[in-house]
Write an enzyme that holds these catalytic residues in place. Structure first.
Site, PDB file in Angstrom:
ATOM      1  N   TRP A  39       0.816  -1.220   0.000  1.00  0.00           N
ATOM      2  CA  TRP A  39       0.000   0.000   0.000  1.00  0.00           C
ATOM      3  C   TRP A  39       0.852   1.273   0.000  1.00  0.00           C
ATOM      4  O   TRP A  39       0.330   2.370   0.030  1.00  0.00           O
ATOM      5  CB  TRP A  39      -0.898   0.023   1.246  1.00  0.00           C
ATOM      6  CG  TRP A  39      -0.148  -0.287   2.516  1.00  0.00           C
ATOM      7  CD1 TRP A  39       0.588   0.580   3.279  1.00  0.00           C
ATOM      8  CD2 TRP A  39      -0.045  -1.559   3.153  1.00  0.00           C
ATOM      9  NE1 TRP A  39       1.137  -0.064   4.349  1.00  0.00           N
ATOM     10  CE2 TRP A  39       0.762  -1.392   4.302  1.00  0.00           C
ATOM     11  CE3 TRP A  39      -0.559  -2.830   2.872  1.00  0.00           C
ATOM     12  CZ2 TRP A  39       1.070  -2.450   5.156  1.00  0.00           C
ATOM     13  CZ3 TRP A  39      -0.252  -3.874   3.725  1.00  0.00           C
ATOM     14  CH2 TRP A  39       0.552  -3.673   4.853  1.00  0.00           C
ATOM     15  N   GLU A  61      -4.605   1.292   6.756  1.00  0.00           N
ATOM     16  CA  GLU A  61      -4.573   1.744   8.141  1.00  0.00           C
ATOM     17  C   GLU A  61      -5.676   1.096   8.973  1.00  0.00           C
ATOM     18  O   GLU A  61      -5.468   0.741  10.128  1.00  0.00           O
ATOM     19  CB  GLU A  61      -4.673   3.269   8.213  1.00  0.00           C
ATOM     20  CG  GLU A  61      -3.407   3.998   7.785  1.00  0.00           C
ATOM     21  CD  GLU A  61      -2.216   3.668   8.655  1.00  0.00           C
ATOM     22  OE1 GLU A  61      -2.398   3.338   9.852  1.00  0.00           O
ATOM     23  OE2 GLU A  61      -1.082   3.715   8.140  1.00  0.00           O
ATOM     24  N   GLY A 105      -9.877 -10.346  12.491  1.00  0.00           N
ATOM     25  CA  GLY A 105     -10.224 -10.001  13.867  1.00  0.00           C
ATOM     26  C   GLY A 105     -10.772  -8.596  14.026  1.00  0.00           C
ATOM     27  O   GLY A 105     -10.800  -7.803  13.090  1.00  0.00           O
ATOM     28  N   TYR A 143      -5.797   8.464  15.782  1.00  0.00           N
ATOM     29  CA  TYR A 143      -4.590   7.918  15.148  1.00  0.00           C
ATOM     30  C   TYR A 143      -4.788   7.738  13.644  1.00  0.00           C
ATOM     31  O   TYR A 143      -3.958   8.161  12.838  1.00  0.00           O
ATOM     32  CB  TYR A 143      -4.179   6.579  15.765  1.00  0.00           C
ATOM     33  CG  TYR A 143      -3.232   5.846  14.848  1.00  0.00           C
ATOM     34  CD1 TYR A 143      -1.897   6.249  14.759  1.00  0.00           C
ATOM     35  CD2 TYR A 143      -3.681   4.836  14.000  1.00  0.00           C
ATOM     36  CE1 TYR A 143      -1.034   5.649  13.857  1.00  0.00           C
ATOM     37  CE2 TYR A 143      -2.829   4.233  13.104  1.00  0.00           C
ATOM     38  CZ  TYR A 143      -1.504   4.636  13.034  1.00  0.00           C
ATOM     39  OH  TYR A 143      -0.646   4.045  12.134  1.00  0.00           O
ATOM     40  N   ASP A 161       1.693   5.400  16.606  1.00  0.00           N
ATOM     41  CA  ASP A 161       1.240   4.035  16.838  1.00  0.00           C
ATOM     42  C   ASP A 161       2.158   3.383  17.870  1.00  0.00           C
ATOM     43  O   ASP A 161       2.983   4.060  18.504  1.00  0.00           O
ATOM     44  CB  ASP A 161       1.202   3.233  15.531  1.00  0.00           C
ATOM     45  CG  ASP A 161       2.587   2.946  14.966  1.00  0.00           C
ATOM     46  OD1 ASP A 161       3.599   3.489  15.487  1.00  0.00           O
ATOM     47  OD2 ASP A 161       2.679   2.161  14.000  1.00  0.00           O
TER      48      ASP A 161
END
Length: 377
Positions: A39, A61, A105, A143, A161
């Protein structure tokens, strides 16, 4: 004053005075040692005028939240092959998006991903180019907004992060426990962000934390910021970031029931859209939750059958651990209300979370692997 305190003070003074030597050295390191990610627009391509695609930046992201880079790569490629634009993703049924997401998840991210795509598509397929505008979209917090603003639009945003928290905590020997230090760390990052190439700077900080300033055995001798790092002078960089002791996660228990038809089809149902694993597919289970156990015996099965115990699986969620006793039975007939039969060759494409794949594999090894459809005889 201790040597590491002197270094920390000097580094902080550099930030306050606008000295960009840290950013300059970090960007030079990034130009030579950046990771190649599907990406990412590389520094050389960026310098030639290639602009990042906000859709791909946003998608990566969202996928990377609380997930590793290696786990995300294959999912990202699948998504952009199926849906190369935000409009294409918005046009897809939510159920198919959930199926493609299965295994990553934190399934609320997938629901928010689809909601965000729908809204952006309604607005002509253009993402807002500011942090404030981005934070108005579903599933985009502080974020993610900063990351998209910096990487996609080259805005001077402070992107913090887990990797960046570790780098900054060591660079300045931040003694405040990480759970309380986030505003302090963010303020330090804001002072470091350069006016030129803030997007590359954000990615450079992440790469430095992922490849050099690692949680264990950091490769300090290869770090471009080692001359300014007070944790190196302390002799114990692994002490940072400072963390409070973790409490034990509660253990919840329950049972899961894998009902199989003679042709190999498996009985499934969809979970409620809201809550844990919302909107995902599962085999019938007892009423366990993050706060309470469910029944653990075959007596709690959703329909009568010769249920045989097939083992026990464990799975760890963010706030609790789960153990499920697995039962298996062969049955015939129509699916009960709220359930459906999934043919053997379709199981791998269902929106099964990892915990449910474990359950099915315990009862029928190999069942969740991709299979060719059976030809009619």
């Amino acid at each position: 004053m201790a040597p590491q305190d002197q270094t920390r003070k000097a580094a902080a003074e550099k930030c306050v005075s606008g000295d960009s030597s840290i950013a300059v050295r970090l960007l030079a390191w990034y130009d030579a040692h950046h990771r190649d990610l599907p990406w990412r627009v590389t520094p050389s391509a960026f310098s030639r005028g290639t602009k990042p695609d906000p859709y791909r930046v946003w998608l990566s992201e969202v996928m990377l939240q609380q997930t590793t880079v290696e786990a995300v790569k294959a999912y990202f490629r699948t998504f952009v092959e199926k849906w190369p634009t935000v409009e294409a993703l918005a046009a897809e049924p939510a159920e198919d998006v959930m199926k493609a997401w299965a295994g990553l998840g934190y399934y609320s991210r997938a629901r928010n991903l689809k909601a965000c795509a729908d809204l952006v598509a309604q607005r002509g397929g253009r993402f807002p180019d500011t942090e404030a505008g981005l934070k108005e979209l579903p599933g985009i917090g502080a974020y993610t907004a900063a990351a998209i603003a910096a990487i996609a639009f080259d805005r001077p945003a402070a992107v913090v992060d887990g990797n960046v928290e570790r780098v900054i905590s060591r660079l300045y020997s931040v003694e405040t426990p990480l759970s309380e230090a986030k505003p302090e760390i963010r303020a330090l990052v804001e002072k470091l962000v350069p006016r030129a190439r803030p997007g590359d700077f954000a990615q450079a900080m992440m790469d430095l934390g992922a490849t050099i300033c690692t949680p264990r055995r950091p490769r300090c001798m290869l770090c471009p910021l080692r001359e300014d790092c007070s944790a190196i002078l302390s002799g114990d960089p692994e002490r940072f970031p400072v963390r409070l002791p973790k409490g034990d996660k509660p253990l919840r228990r329950g049972a899961a029931f894998v009902a199989q038809r003679d042709d190999g089809a498996i009985l499934l149902r969809k979970r409620p859209d809201k809550g844990l694993l919302g909107g995902m597919t599962e085999v019938p289970t007892t009423a366990w939750t993050a706060r309470a156990d469910g029944a653990t015996t075959a007596d709690a099965a959703p329909l009568p059958a010769d249920w045989r115990r097939a083992g026990r699986i464990g799975h760890v969620f963010t706030h609790f651990a789960l153990e499920l006793d697995v039962f298996h039975a062969h049955i015939r007939g129509d699916a009960p209300n709220g359930h459906f039969w999934s043919l053997a060759h379709e199981i791998s494409g269902e929106a099964l979370p990892t915990v449910m794949k474990k359950v099915i594999e315990a009862a029928i090894p190999g069942a969740t692997k991709k299979q060719a459809p059976q030809r009619p005889r």
